[in-house]
Design a protein around this motif. Structure first.
Motif, mmCIF file in Angstrom:
data_model
loop_
_atom_site.group_PDB
_atom_site.id
_atom_site.type_symbol
_atom_site.label_atom_id
_atom_site.label_comp_id
_atom_site.label_asym_id
_atom_site.label_seq_id
_atom_site.Cartn_x
_atom_site.Cartn_y
_atom_site.Cartn_z
ATOM 1 N N LEU A 116 -4.371 3.908 2.192
ATOM 2 C CA LEU A 116 -3.483 4.836 1.502
ATOM 3 C C LEU A 116 -2.278 4.140 0.887
ATOM 4 O O LEU A 116 -1.766 4.570 -0.148
ATOM 5 C CB LEU A 116 -3.008 5.932 2.466
ATOM 6 C CG LEU A 116 -3.906 7.164 2.629
ATOM 7 C CD1 LEU A 116 -3.264 8.150 3.594
ATOM 8 C CD2 LEU A 116 -4.172 7.845 1.286
ATOM 9 N N VAL A 117 -1.819 3.055 1.514
ATOM 10 C CA VAL A 117 -0.692 2.312 0.953
ATOM 11 C C VAL A 117 -1.061 1.779 -0.428
ATOM 12 O O VAL A 117 -0.237 1.792 -1.362
ATOM 13 C CB VAL A 117 -0.265 1.166 1.883
ATOM 14 C CG1 VAL A 117 0.848 0.343 1.247
ATOM 15 C CG2 VAL A 117 0.192 1.716 3.227
ATOM 16 N N TYR A 134 -3.054 3.150 -2.584
ATOM 17 C CA TYR A 134 -2.987 4.261 -3.527
ATOM 18 C C TYR A 134 -1.533 4.624 -3.828
ATOM 19 O O TYR A 134 -1.197 4.997 -4.957
ATOM 20 C CB TYR A 134 -3.742 5.464 -2.970
ATOM 21 C CG TYR A 134 -5.245 5.306 -3.039
ATOM 22 C CD1 TYR A 134 -6.009 6.022 -3.954
ATOM 23 C CD2 TYR A 134 -5.922 4.437 -2.192
ATOM 24 C CE1 TYR A 134 -7.386 5.886 -4.024
ATOM 25 C CE2 TYR A 134 -7.301 4.281 -2.249
ATOM 26 C CZ TYR A 134 -8.022 5.007 -3.170
ATOM 27 O OH TYR A 134 -9.383 4.851 -3.236
ATOM 28 N N ALA A 135 -0.651 4.527 -2.829
ATOM 29 C CA ALA A 135 0.775 4.759 -3.057
ATOM 30 C C ALA A 135 1.360 3.676 -3.960
ATOM 31 O O ALA A 135 2.213 3.949 -4.812
ATOM 32 C CB ALA A 135 1.521 4.813 -1.724
ATOM 33 N N GLU A 136 0.895 2.452 -3.797
ATOM 34 C CA GLU A 136 1.384 1.354 -4.644
ATOM 35 C C GLU A 136 0.962 1.555 -6.099
ATOM 36 O O GLU A 136 1.685 1.147 -7.021
ATOM 37 C CB GLU A 136 0.857 0.023 -4.109
ATOM 38 C CG GLU A 136 1.532 -0.404 -2.814
ATOM 39 C CD GLU A 136 0.889 -1.623 -2.192
ATOM 40 O OE1 GLU A 136 -0.252 -1.979 -2.599
ATOM 41 O OE2 GLU A 136 1.508 -2.233 -1.290
ATOM 42 N N GLN A 137 -0.189 2.174 -6.320
ATOM 43 C CA GLN A 137 -0.576 2.496 -7.694
ATOM 44 C C GLN A 137 0.464 3.415 -8.333
ATOM 45 O O GLN A 137 0.870 3.211 -9.490
ATOM 46 C CB GLN A 137 -1.950 3.171 -7.717
ATOM 47 C CG GLN A 137 -2.400 3.520 -9.138
ATOM 48 C CD GLN A 137 -3.574 4.474 -9.176
ATOM 49 O OE1 GLN A 137 -3.868 5.181 -8.204
ATOM 50 N NE2 GLN A 137 -4.268 4.510 -10.310
ATOM 51 N N ALA A 142 2.017 9.664 1.734
ATOM 52 C CA ALA A 142 2.166 8.223 1.977
ATOM 53 C C ALA A 142 3.267 7.648 1.104
ATOM 54 O O ALA A 142 4.064 6.812 1.563
ATOM 55 C CB ALA A 142 0.840 7.508 1.718
ATOM 56 N N PHE A 143 3.340 8.102 -0.144
ATOM 57 C CA PHE A 143 4.374 7.597 -1.052
ATOM 58 C C PHE A 143 5.761 7.974 -0.541
ATOM 59 O O PHE A 143 6.680 7.146 -0.527
ATOM 60 C CB PHE A 143 4.154 8.144 -2.459
ATOM 61 C CG PHE A 143 5.073 7.537 -3.479
ATOM 62 C CD1 PHE A 143 4.761 6.325 -4.066
ATOM 63 C CD2 PHE A 143 6.251 8.173 -3.846
ATOM 64 C CE1 PHE A 143 5.609 5.744 -5.008
ATOM 65 C CE2 PHE A 143 7.103 7.603 -4.771
ATOM 66 C CZ PHE A 143 6.786 6.393 -5.356
ATOM 67 N N ALA A 144 5.928 9.224 -0.114
ATOM 68 C CA ALA A 144 7.227 9.672 0.392
ATOM 69 C C ALA A 144 7.639 8.902 1.642
ATOM 70 O O ALA A 144 8.832 8.652 1.858
ATOM 71 C CB ALA A 144 7.182 11.169 0.688
ATOM 72 N N LEU A 145 6.661 8.501 2.457
ATOM 73 C CA LEU A 145 6.968 7.735 3.661
ATOM 74 C C LEU A 145 7.334 6.290 3.342
ATOM 75 O O LEU A 145 8.270 5.734 3.930
ATOM 76 C CB LEU A 145 5.769 7.769 4.616
ATOM 77 C CG LEU A 145 5.523 9.090 5.345
ATOM 78 C CD1 LEU A 145 4.158 9.077 6.017
ATOM 79 C CD2 LEU A 145 6.615 9.349 6.378
ATOM 80 N N TYR A 158 -13.121 8.842 -0.773
ATOM 81 C CA TYR A 158 -13.595 9.939 0.080
ATOM 82 C C TYR A 158 -13.483 9.568 1.553
ATOM 83 O O TYR A 158 -13.148 10.418 2.399
ATOM 84 C CB TYR A 158 -15.039 10.306 -0.264
ATOM 85 C CG TYR A 158 -15.390 11.717 0.158
ATOM 86 C CD1 TYR A 158 -15.332 12.769 -0.756
ATOM 87 C CD2 TYR A 158 -15.757 12.015 1.467
ATOM 88 C CE1 TYR A 158 -15.630 14.062 -0.370
ATOM 89 C CE2 TYR A 158 -16.047 13.304 1.859
ATOM 90 C CZ TYR A 158 -15.988 14.326 0.933
ATOM 91 O OH TYR A 158 -16.273 15.607 1.326
ATOM 92 N N GLU A 159 -13.748 8.318 1.882
ATOM 93 C CA GLU A 159 -13.633 7.901 3.287
ATOM 94 C C GLU A 159 -12.186 7.996 3.773
ATOM 95 O O GLU A 159 -11.936 8.374 4.921
ATOM 96 C CB GLU A 159 -14.192 6.491 3.458
ATOM 97 C CG GLU A 159 -15.715 6.450 3.374
ATOM 98 C CD GLU A 159 -16.280 5.047 3.475
ATOM 99 O OE1 GLU A 159 -15.524 4.079 3.210
ATOM 100 O OE2 GLU A 159 -17.474 4.910 3.807
ATOM 101 N N LEU A 160 -11.223 7.681 2.902
ATOM 102 C CA LEU A 160 -9.816 7.862 3.271
ATOM 103 C C LEU A 160 -9.503 9.349 3.437
ATOM 104 O O LEU A 160 -8.842 9.760 4.400
ATOM 105 C CB LEU A 160 -8.903 7.252 2.214
ATOM 106 C CG LEU A 160 -8.859 5.733 2.147
ATOM 107 C CD1 LEU A 160 -8.025 5.285 0.952
ATOM 108 C CD2 LEU A 160 -8.297 5.140 3.434
ATOM 109 N N PHE A 161 -9.980 10.153 2.499
ATOM 110 C CA PHE A 161 -9.773 11.596 2.584
ATOM 111 C C PHE A 161 -10.340 12.150 3.895
ATOM 112 O O PHE A 161 -9.749 13.039 4.519
ATOM 113 C CB PHE A 161 -10.432 12.276 1.386
ATOM 114 C CG PHE A 161 -10.446 13.768 1.458
ATOM 115 C CD1 PHE A 161 -9.278 14.497 1.312
ATOM 116 C CD2 PHE A 161 -11.637 14.448 1.673
ATOM 117 C CE1 PHE A 161 -9.289 15.890 1.384
ATOM 118 C CE2 PHE A 161 -11.660 15.831 1.741
ATOM 119 C CZ PHE A 161 -10.484 16.559 1.597
#
Length: 277
Positions: A70-71, A73-76, A103-106, A187-190
Motif C-alpha cells: 500500500l505504501v 500506491y500511496a507513493e504514486q 495509507a496516504f493520510a498515515l 486485488y490481493e492488497l484489497f
C-alpha cells in the motif's frame, strides 16, 4: 461538458485535471479507472480543482512492481501531487482507493488536507475475509474477468443495471481488459489490507468523512462506523438504499455529500470563512 485530455506524470501516472480552487484528488476502486468519476468531476469542478488518476496496474498507468504494498500506491499519489506542485489536497478514495487514501493520510499527513473514504472496507469478519480471499484466488487462476458478473451484482441495483445496459457492458469490458498482473497485485492488497495500520488511525488529524451505502454488502455501514470511530472527529454517512457503486449510480446524491463535507472542512481550516459580518 469539455472533453478532458489525460496527461501523465514523469513516472507515467495517467490523470485528468480540471477546475480551479482547492485541490481534490479522486482514487478509483480495483478493476476500474479514473473514468468512473465522471459524475463527480462534473459536480465538483465548478467549486474545486479536481484531479482523477489511474492507480498502478489500471487504466493507462504503469503496472506495479512485484510485491508492491500500500505504501507503493500511496507513493504514486505523492509523485502526482509533486508533479502538480500541490502542497496539499483533499483525498477521496473509493473502495480500494479508500485503502490508498488511508495509507496516504498515515504516511503523508502534511500533504493531506482532508480525507474521504467511500464504500471501503475495514475489519472484515472471518467469513468476509474468506470470501474475498477466495475471489483473489479465482483472479489468480482465471484473470481479471473471473468475478465480473458477481461483482456487478454486488455493485449495482438491479434497476440501475436494467436501465443502463450500455454502461454495464462497458464496465464489464473494463474489468475484462485489466492488466492481469496489475489487477492481481491490487486485488490481493484489497483482499488482505483492510486492517492496515489500524492502531495508527487515531493519529489522523484532518477532517475526515467515512461513507457507504445502506445496501453495500462488502463495505457495510458497520465497517464505516468502526473505521470512523478510530479517526478523531470523523463523520459517518450511510446513504439510504445505495449499493457499492453509489458514486456512479447516484452521482448527485454523492456529490452533495462531498460538497457539504468539503465546505465544512475548508471552514474548519479557515475559521474566518465561517464568520458572517
Amino acid at each position: 461538458m469539455t472533453l478532458l485530455t489525460a496527461e501523465r506524470t514523469p513516472a507515467g501516472t495517467s490523470y485528468l485535471a480540471t477546475g480551479q480552487g482547492q485541490p481534490v484528488v479522486l482514487i478509483h476502486g480495483v478493476g476500474l479507472n479514473k473514468e468512473m468519476w465522471g459524475g463527480q468531476i462534473v459536480g465538483l469542478a465548478p467549486h474545486y480543482r479536481v484531479i482523477a488518476y489511474d492507480m498502478l496496474g489500471h487504466g493507462a498507468s504503469p503496472r506495479p512492481a512485484s510485491g508492491t504494498d500500500l505504501v507503493g500506491y500511496a507513493e504514486q499519489l505523492l509523485e502526482l501531487l509533486d508533479h502538480l506542485e500541490l502542497a496539499q489536497a483533499s483525498i477521496i478514495g473509493f473502495s480500494m482507493g479508500g485503502l490508498i487514501a488511508r495509507a496516504f493520510a498515515l504516511h503523508y499527513p502534511q500533504r493531506t488536507g482532508g480525507l474521504v473514504v467511500l464504500n471501503s472496507v475495514f475489519n472484515r469478519s472471518p467469513e468476509q475475509s474468506a470470501g474475498v480471499i477466495e475471489r483473489a484466488r479465482q483472479v489468480a487462476e482465471h484473470g481479471p474477468n473471473a468475478n465480473a458478473e458477481a461483482a456487478l451484482a454486488r455493485w449495482f441495483s438491479r434497476e440501475y443495471q436494467a436501465a443502463n445496459p450500455a454502461q454495464i457492458a462497458a464496465l464489464r469490458q473494463t474489468l475484462a481488459s485489466n492488466d492481469p498482473q496489475g489487477y492481481l497485485t491490487t486485488y490481493e492488497l484489497f483482499a488482505t489490507q483492510d486492517m492496515y495500520r489500524a492502531d495508527a488511525l487515531h493519529g489522523i488529524r484532518v477532517p475526515a468523512l467515512i461513507a457507504t451505502g445502506e445496501l453495500d454488502p462488502g463495505s457495510t455501514p458497520q465497517m464505516a462506523r468502526e473505521l470512523a470511530a478510530r479517526i478523531p472527529g470523523a463523520e459517518v454517512a450511510v446513504l439510504a438504499e445505495q449499493r457499492h457503486m453509489m458514486p456512479v449510480e447516484s452521482p448527485r446524491l454523492v456529490n452533495q455529500l462531498l460538497l457539504d463535507f468539503l465546505h465544512r472542512a475548508q471552514t474548519i481550516e479557515n475559521p474566518a470563512e465561517g464568520i458572517v459580518a
